[in-house]
Design an enzyme around this catalytic site. Structure first.
Site, short mmCIF file in Angstrom:
data_model
loop_
_atom_site.label_atom_id
_atom_site.label_comp_id
_atom_site.label_asym_id
_atom_site.label_seq_id
_atom_site.Cartn_x
_atom_site.Cartn_y
_atom_site.Cartn_z
N HIS A 179 12.85 -2.63 2.10
CA HIS A 179 12.25 -1.35 2.48
C HIS A 179 13.14 -0.23 1.99
CE1 HIS A 179 9.30 -3.33 4.95
NE2 HIS A 179 10.27 -4.10 5.39
N LEU A 180 12.50 0.84 1.52
CA LEU A 180 13.25 2.01 1.10
C LEU A 180 13.92 2.68 2.30
CD1 LEU A 180 10.22 2.94 -0.97
CD2 LEU A 180 12.44 2.97 -2.08
N SER A 181 13.12 2.89 3.35
CA SER A 181 13.64 3.55 4.55
C SER A 181 14.22 2.51 5.50
CB SER A 181 12.51 4.33 5.23
OG SER A 181 11.49 3.44 5.66
N PRO A 215 0.79 -1.22 0.00
CA PRO A 215 0.00 0.00 0.00
C PRO A 215 0.83 1.28 0.00
CG PRO A 215 -0.10 -1.09 2.14
CD PRO A 215 0.55 -2.05 1.18
N ASN A 216 0.32 2.24 -0.73
CA ASN A 216 0.85 3.62 -0.82
C ASN A 216 2.14 3.72 -1.65
OD1 ASN A 216 -1.20 4.77 0.91
ND2 ASN A 216 -0.21 3.70 2.58
N ARG A 256 5.28 10.95 -2.40
CA ARG A 256 4.93 10.59 -1.02
C ARG A 256 6.13 10.81 -0.10
NH1 ARG A 256 4.72 4.47 1.33
NH2 ARG A 256 3.96 5.04 3.39
N HIS A 276 4.03 -4.55 9.00
CA HIS A 276 3.94 -4.46 10.46
C HIS A 276 2.62 -4.96 11.02
CE1 HIS A 276 7.26 -1.90 9.35
NE2 HIS A 276 6.47 -1.03 8.78
N GLU A 327 12.70 -9.55 1.67
CA GLU A 327 11.92 -8.38 2.09
C GLU A 327 12.77 -7.13 1.91
OE1 GLU A 327 10.94 -8.64 6.24
OE2 GLU A 327 10.12 -6.61 6.30
N ARG A 331 13.10 4.33 12.64
CA ARG A 331 11.84 5.08 12.62
C ARG A 331 10.97 4.72 13.84
NH1 ARG A 331 9.24 4.80 6.93
NH2 ARG A 331 8.08 6.56 7.86
N TYR A 344 11.18 8.70 1.58
CA TYR A 344 11.17 7.64 0.57
C TYR A 344 11.90 8.00 -0.73
CZ TYR A 344 7.73 5.69 3.76
OH TYR A 344 7.11 5.20 4.87
N ALA A 386 3.10 -0.76 4.81
CA ALA A 386 2.59 -0.82 6.18
C ALA A 386 2.12 -2.23 6.58
CB ALA A 386 1.45 0.18 6.34
N ASP A 399 1.43 -15.65 6.36
CA ASP A 399 0.93 -17.01 6.18
C ASP A 399 0.93 -17.41 4.71
OD1 ASP A 399 0.58 -17.26 8.89
OD2 ASP A 399 -1.62 -17.25 8.85
N ASN A 431 8.08 -5.54 -0.92
CA ASN A 431 8.00 -4.41 0.00
C ASN A 431 6.52 -4.32 0.36
OD1 ASN A 431 7.89 -2.09 1.46
ND2 ASN A 431 8.97 -0.81 -0.04
N ARG A 480 7.22 0.40 13.55
CA ARG A 480 7.80 -0.11 12.29
C ARG A 480 8.94 -1.10 12.53
NH1 ARG A 480 5.55 3.46 8.37
NH2 ARG A 480 5.14 5.47 9.33
C1 DQA Z 1 8.25 1.03 3.86
C2 DQA Z 1 8.32 1.23 5.38
C3 DQA Z 1 6.94 1.01 6.01
O1 DQA Z 1 7.02 1.20 7.43
C4 DQA Z 1 5.94 1.99 5.44
O2 DQA Z 1 4.66 1.74 5.96
C5 DQA Z 1 5.92 1.98 3.95
C6 DQA Z 1 7.18 1.91 3.23
C7 DQA Z 1 9.59 1.37 3.19
O3 DQA Z 1 9.78 0.96 2.07
O4 DQA Z 1 10.43 2.05 3.78
O5 DQA Z 1 4.88 2.11 3.34
O6 DQA Z 1 7.96 -0.33 3.61
#
Ligand code: DQA
Length: 156
Positions: A107-109, A17-18, A25, A87, A105, A114, A30, A84, A94, A81, A118
């Site tokens: 993550h950008l950040s 998502p997002n 964003r 978490h 897995e 953080r 990010y 959210a 599953d 990725n 997270r």
């Molecule tokens: C994220 C980190 C997550 O905590 C956050 O909800 C995201 C992006 C990242 O790529 O840093 O949507 O997965």
């Protein structure tokens, strides 16, 4: 003896998502790279690694679960990725465990720098490993790590 030519691998790249809003964003967190640019970067990297990329983004947990199920017989590896849902989602965890797909897995950040909420990932225990904090480069590093792992499995 000459070694066998490498076969092409099929990799599913899942964006949660997002992440469709990447580029506009929270760029301070990010970065300014868009999702389209990340997918192009992965396709280019995949060419060199003999890995064909299928990239899917969804804001809906069930769609992401379905995409993981559909890897059965189609893809050999998953780069995810989960945004959210990382978490919160037992369902994604599953699904990965159910289809037993080798997963990296990303993550950008750096999620550990953080908010405390997270710091926990439901995906990490079912993943080979996690790369976090390198911006768009996290995806490239993740793809390299996943392909290396799959090539090792092929050698066994
Ligand atoms: C994220 C980190 C997550 O905590 C956050 O909800 C995201 C992006 C990242 O790529 O840093 O949507 O997965």
């Amino acid at each position: 003896m000459p070694s066998e030519p490498l076969c092409w691998l099929n990799i599913l790249v899942l964006h949660g998502p997002n992440l469709n809003l990447l580029g506009r964003r929270e760029p301070g967190i990010y970065g300014s790279v868009t999702l389209t640019e990340i997918n192009r970067l992965l396709e280019a990297e995949g060419q060199g690694l003999k890995a064909k990329i299928l990239a899917v983004q969804s804001n809906h947990e069930g769609v992401l679960v379905d995409a993981i199920h559909e890897t059965l017989g189609q893809q050999q590896g998953l780069l995810i990725n989960a945004g959210a849902y990382t978490h919160t989602s037992v369902a994604l965890r599953d699904a990965i465990a159910a289809v037993k797909i080798p997963t990296v897995e990303v993550h950008l950040s750096n999620i550990y720098q953080r908010e405390v909420f997270r710091h926990h990932s439901y995906i990490a225990p079912v993943a080979i490993g996690q790369i976090s904090g390198f911006g768009a480069e996290s995806y490239r590093l993740g793809l390299q790590a996943l392909v290396n792992h799959l090539r090792e499995l092929q050698r066994d």
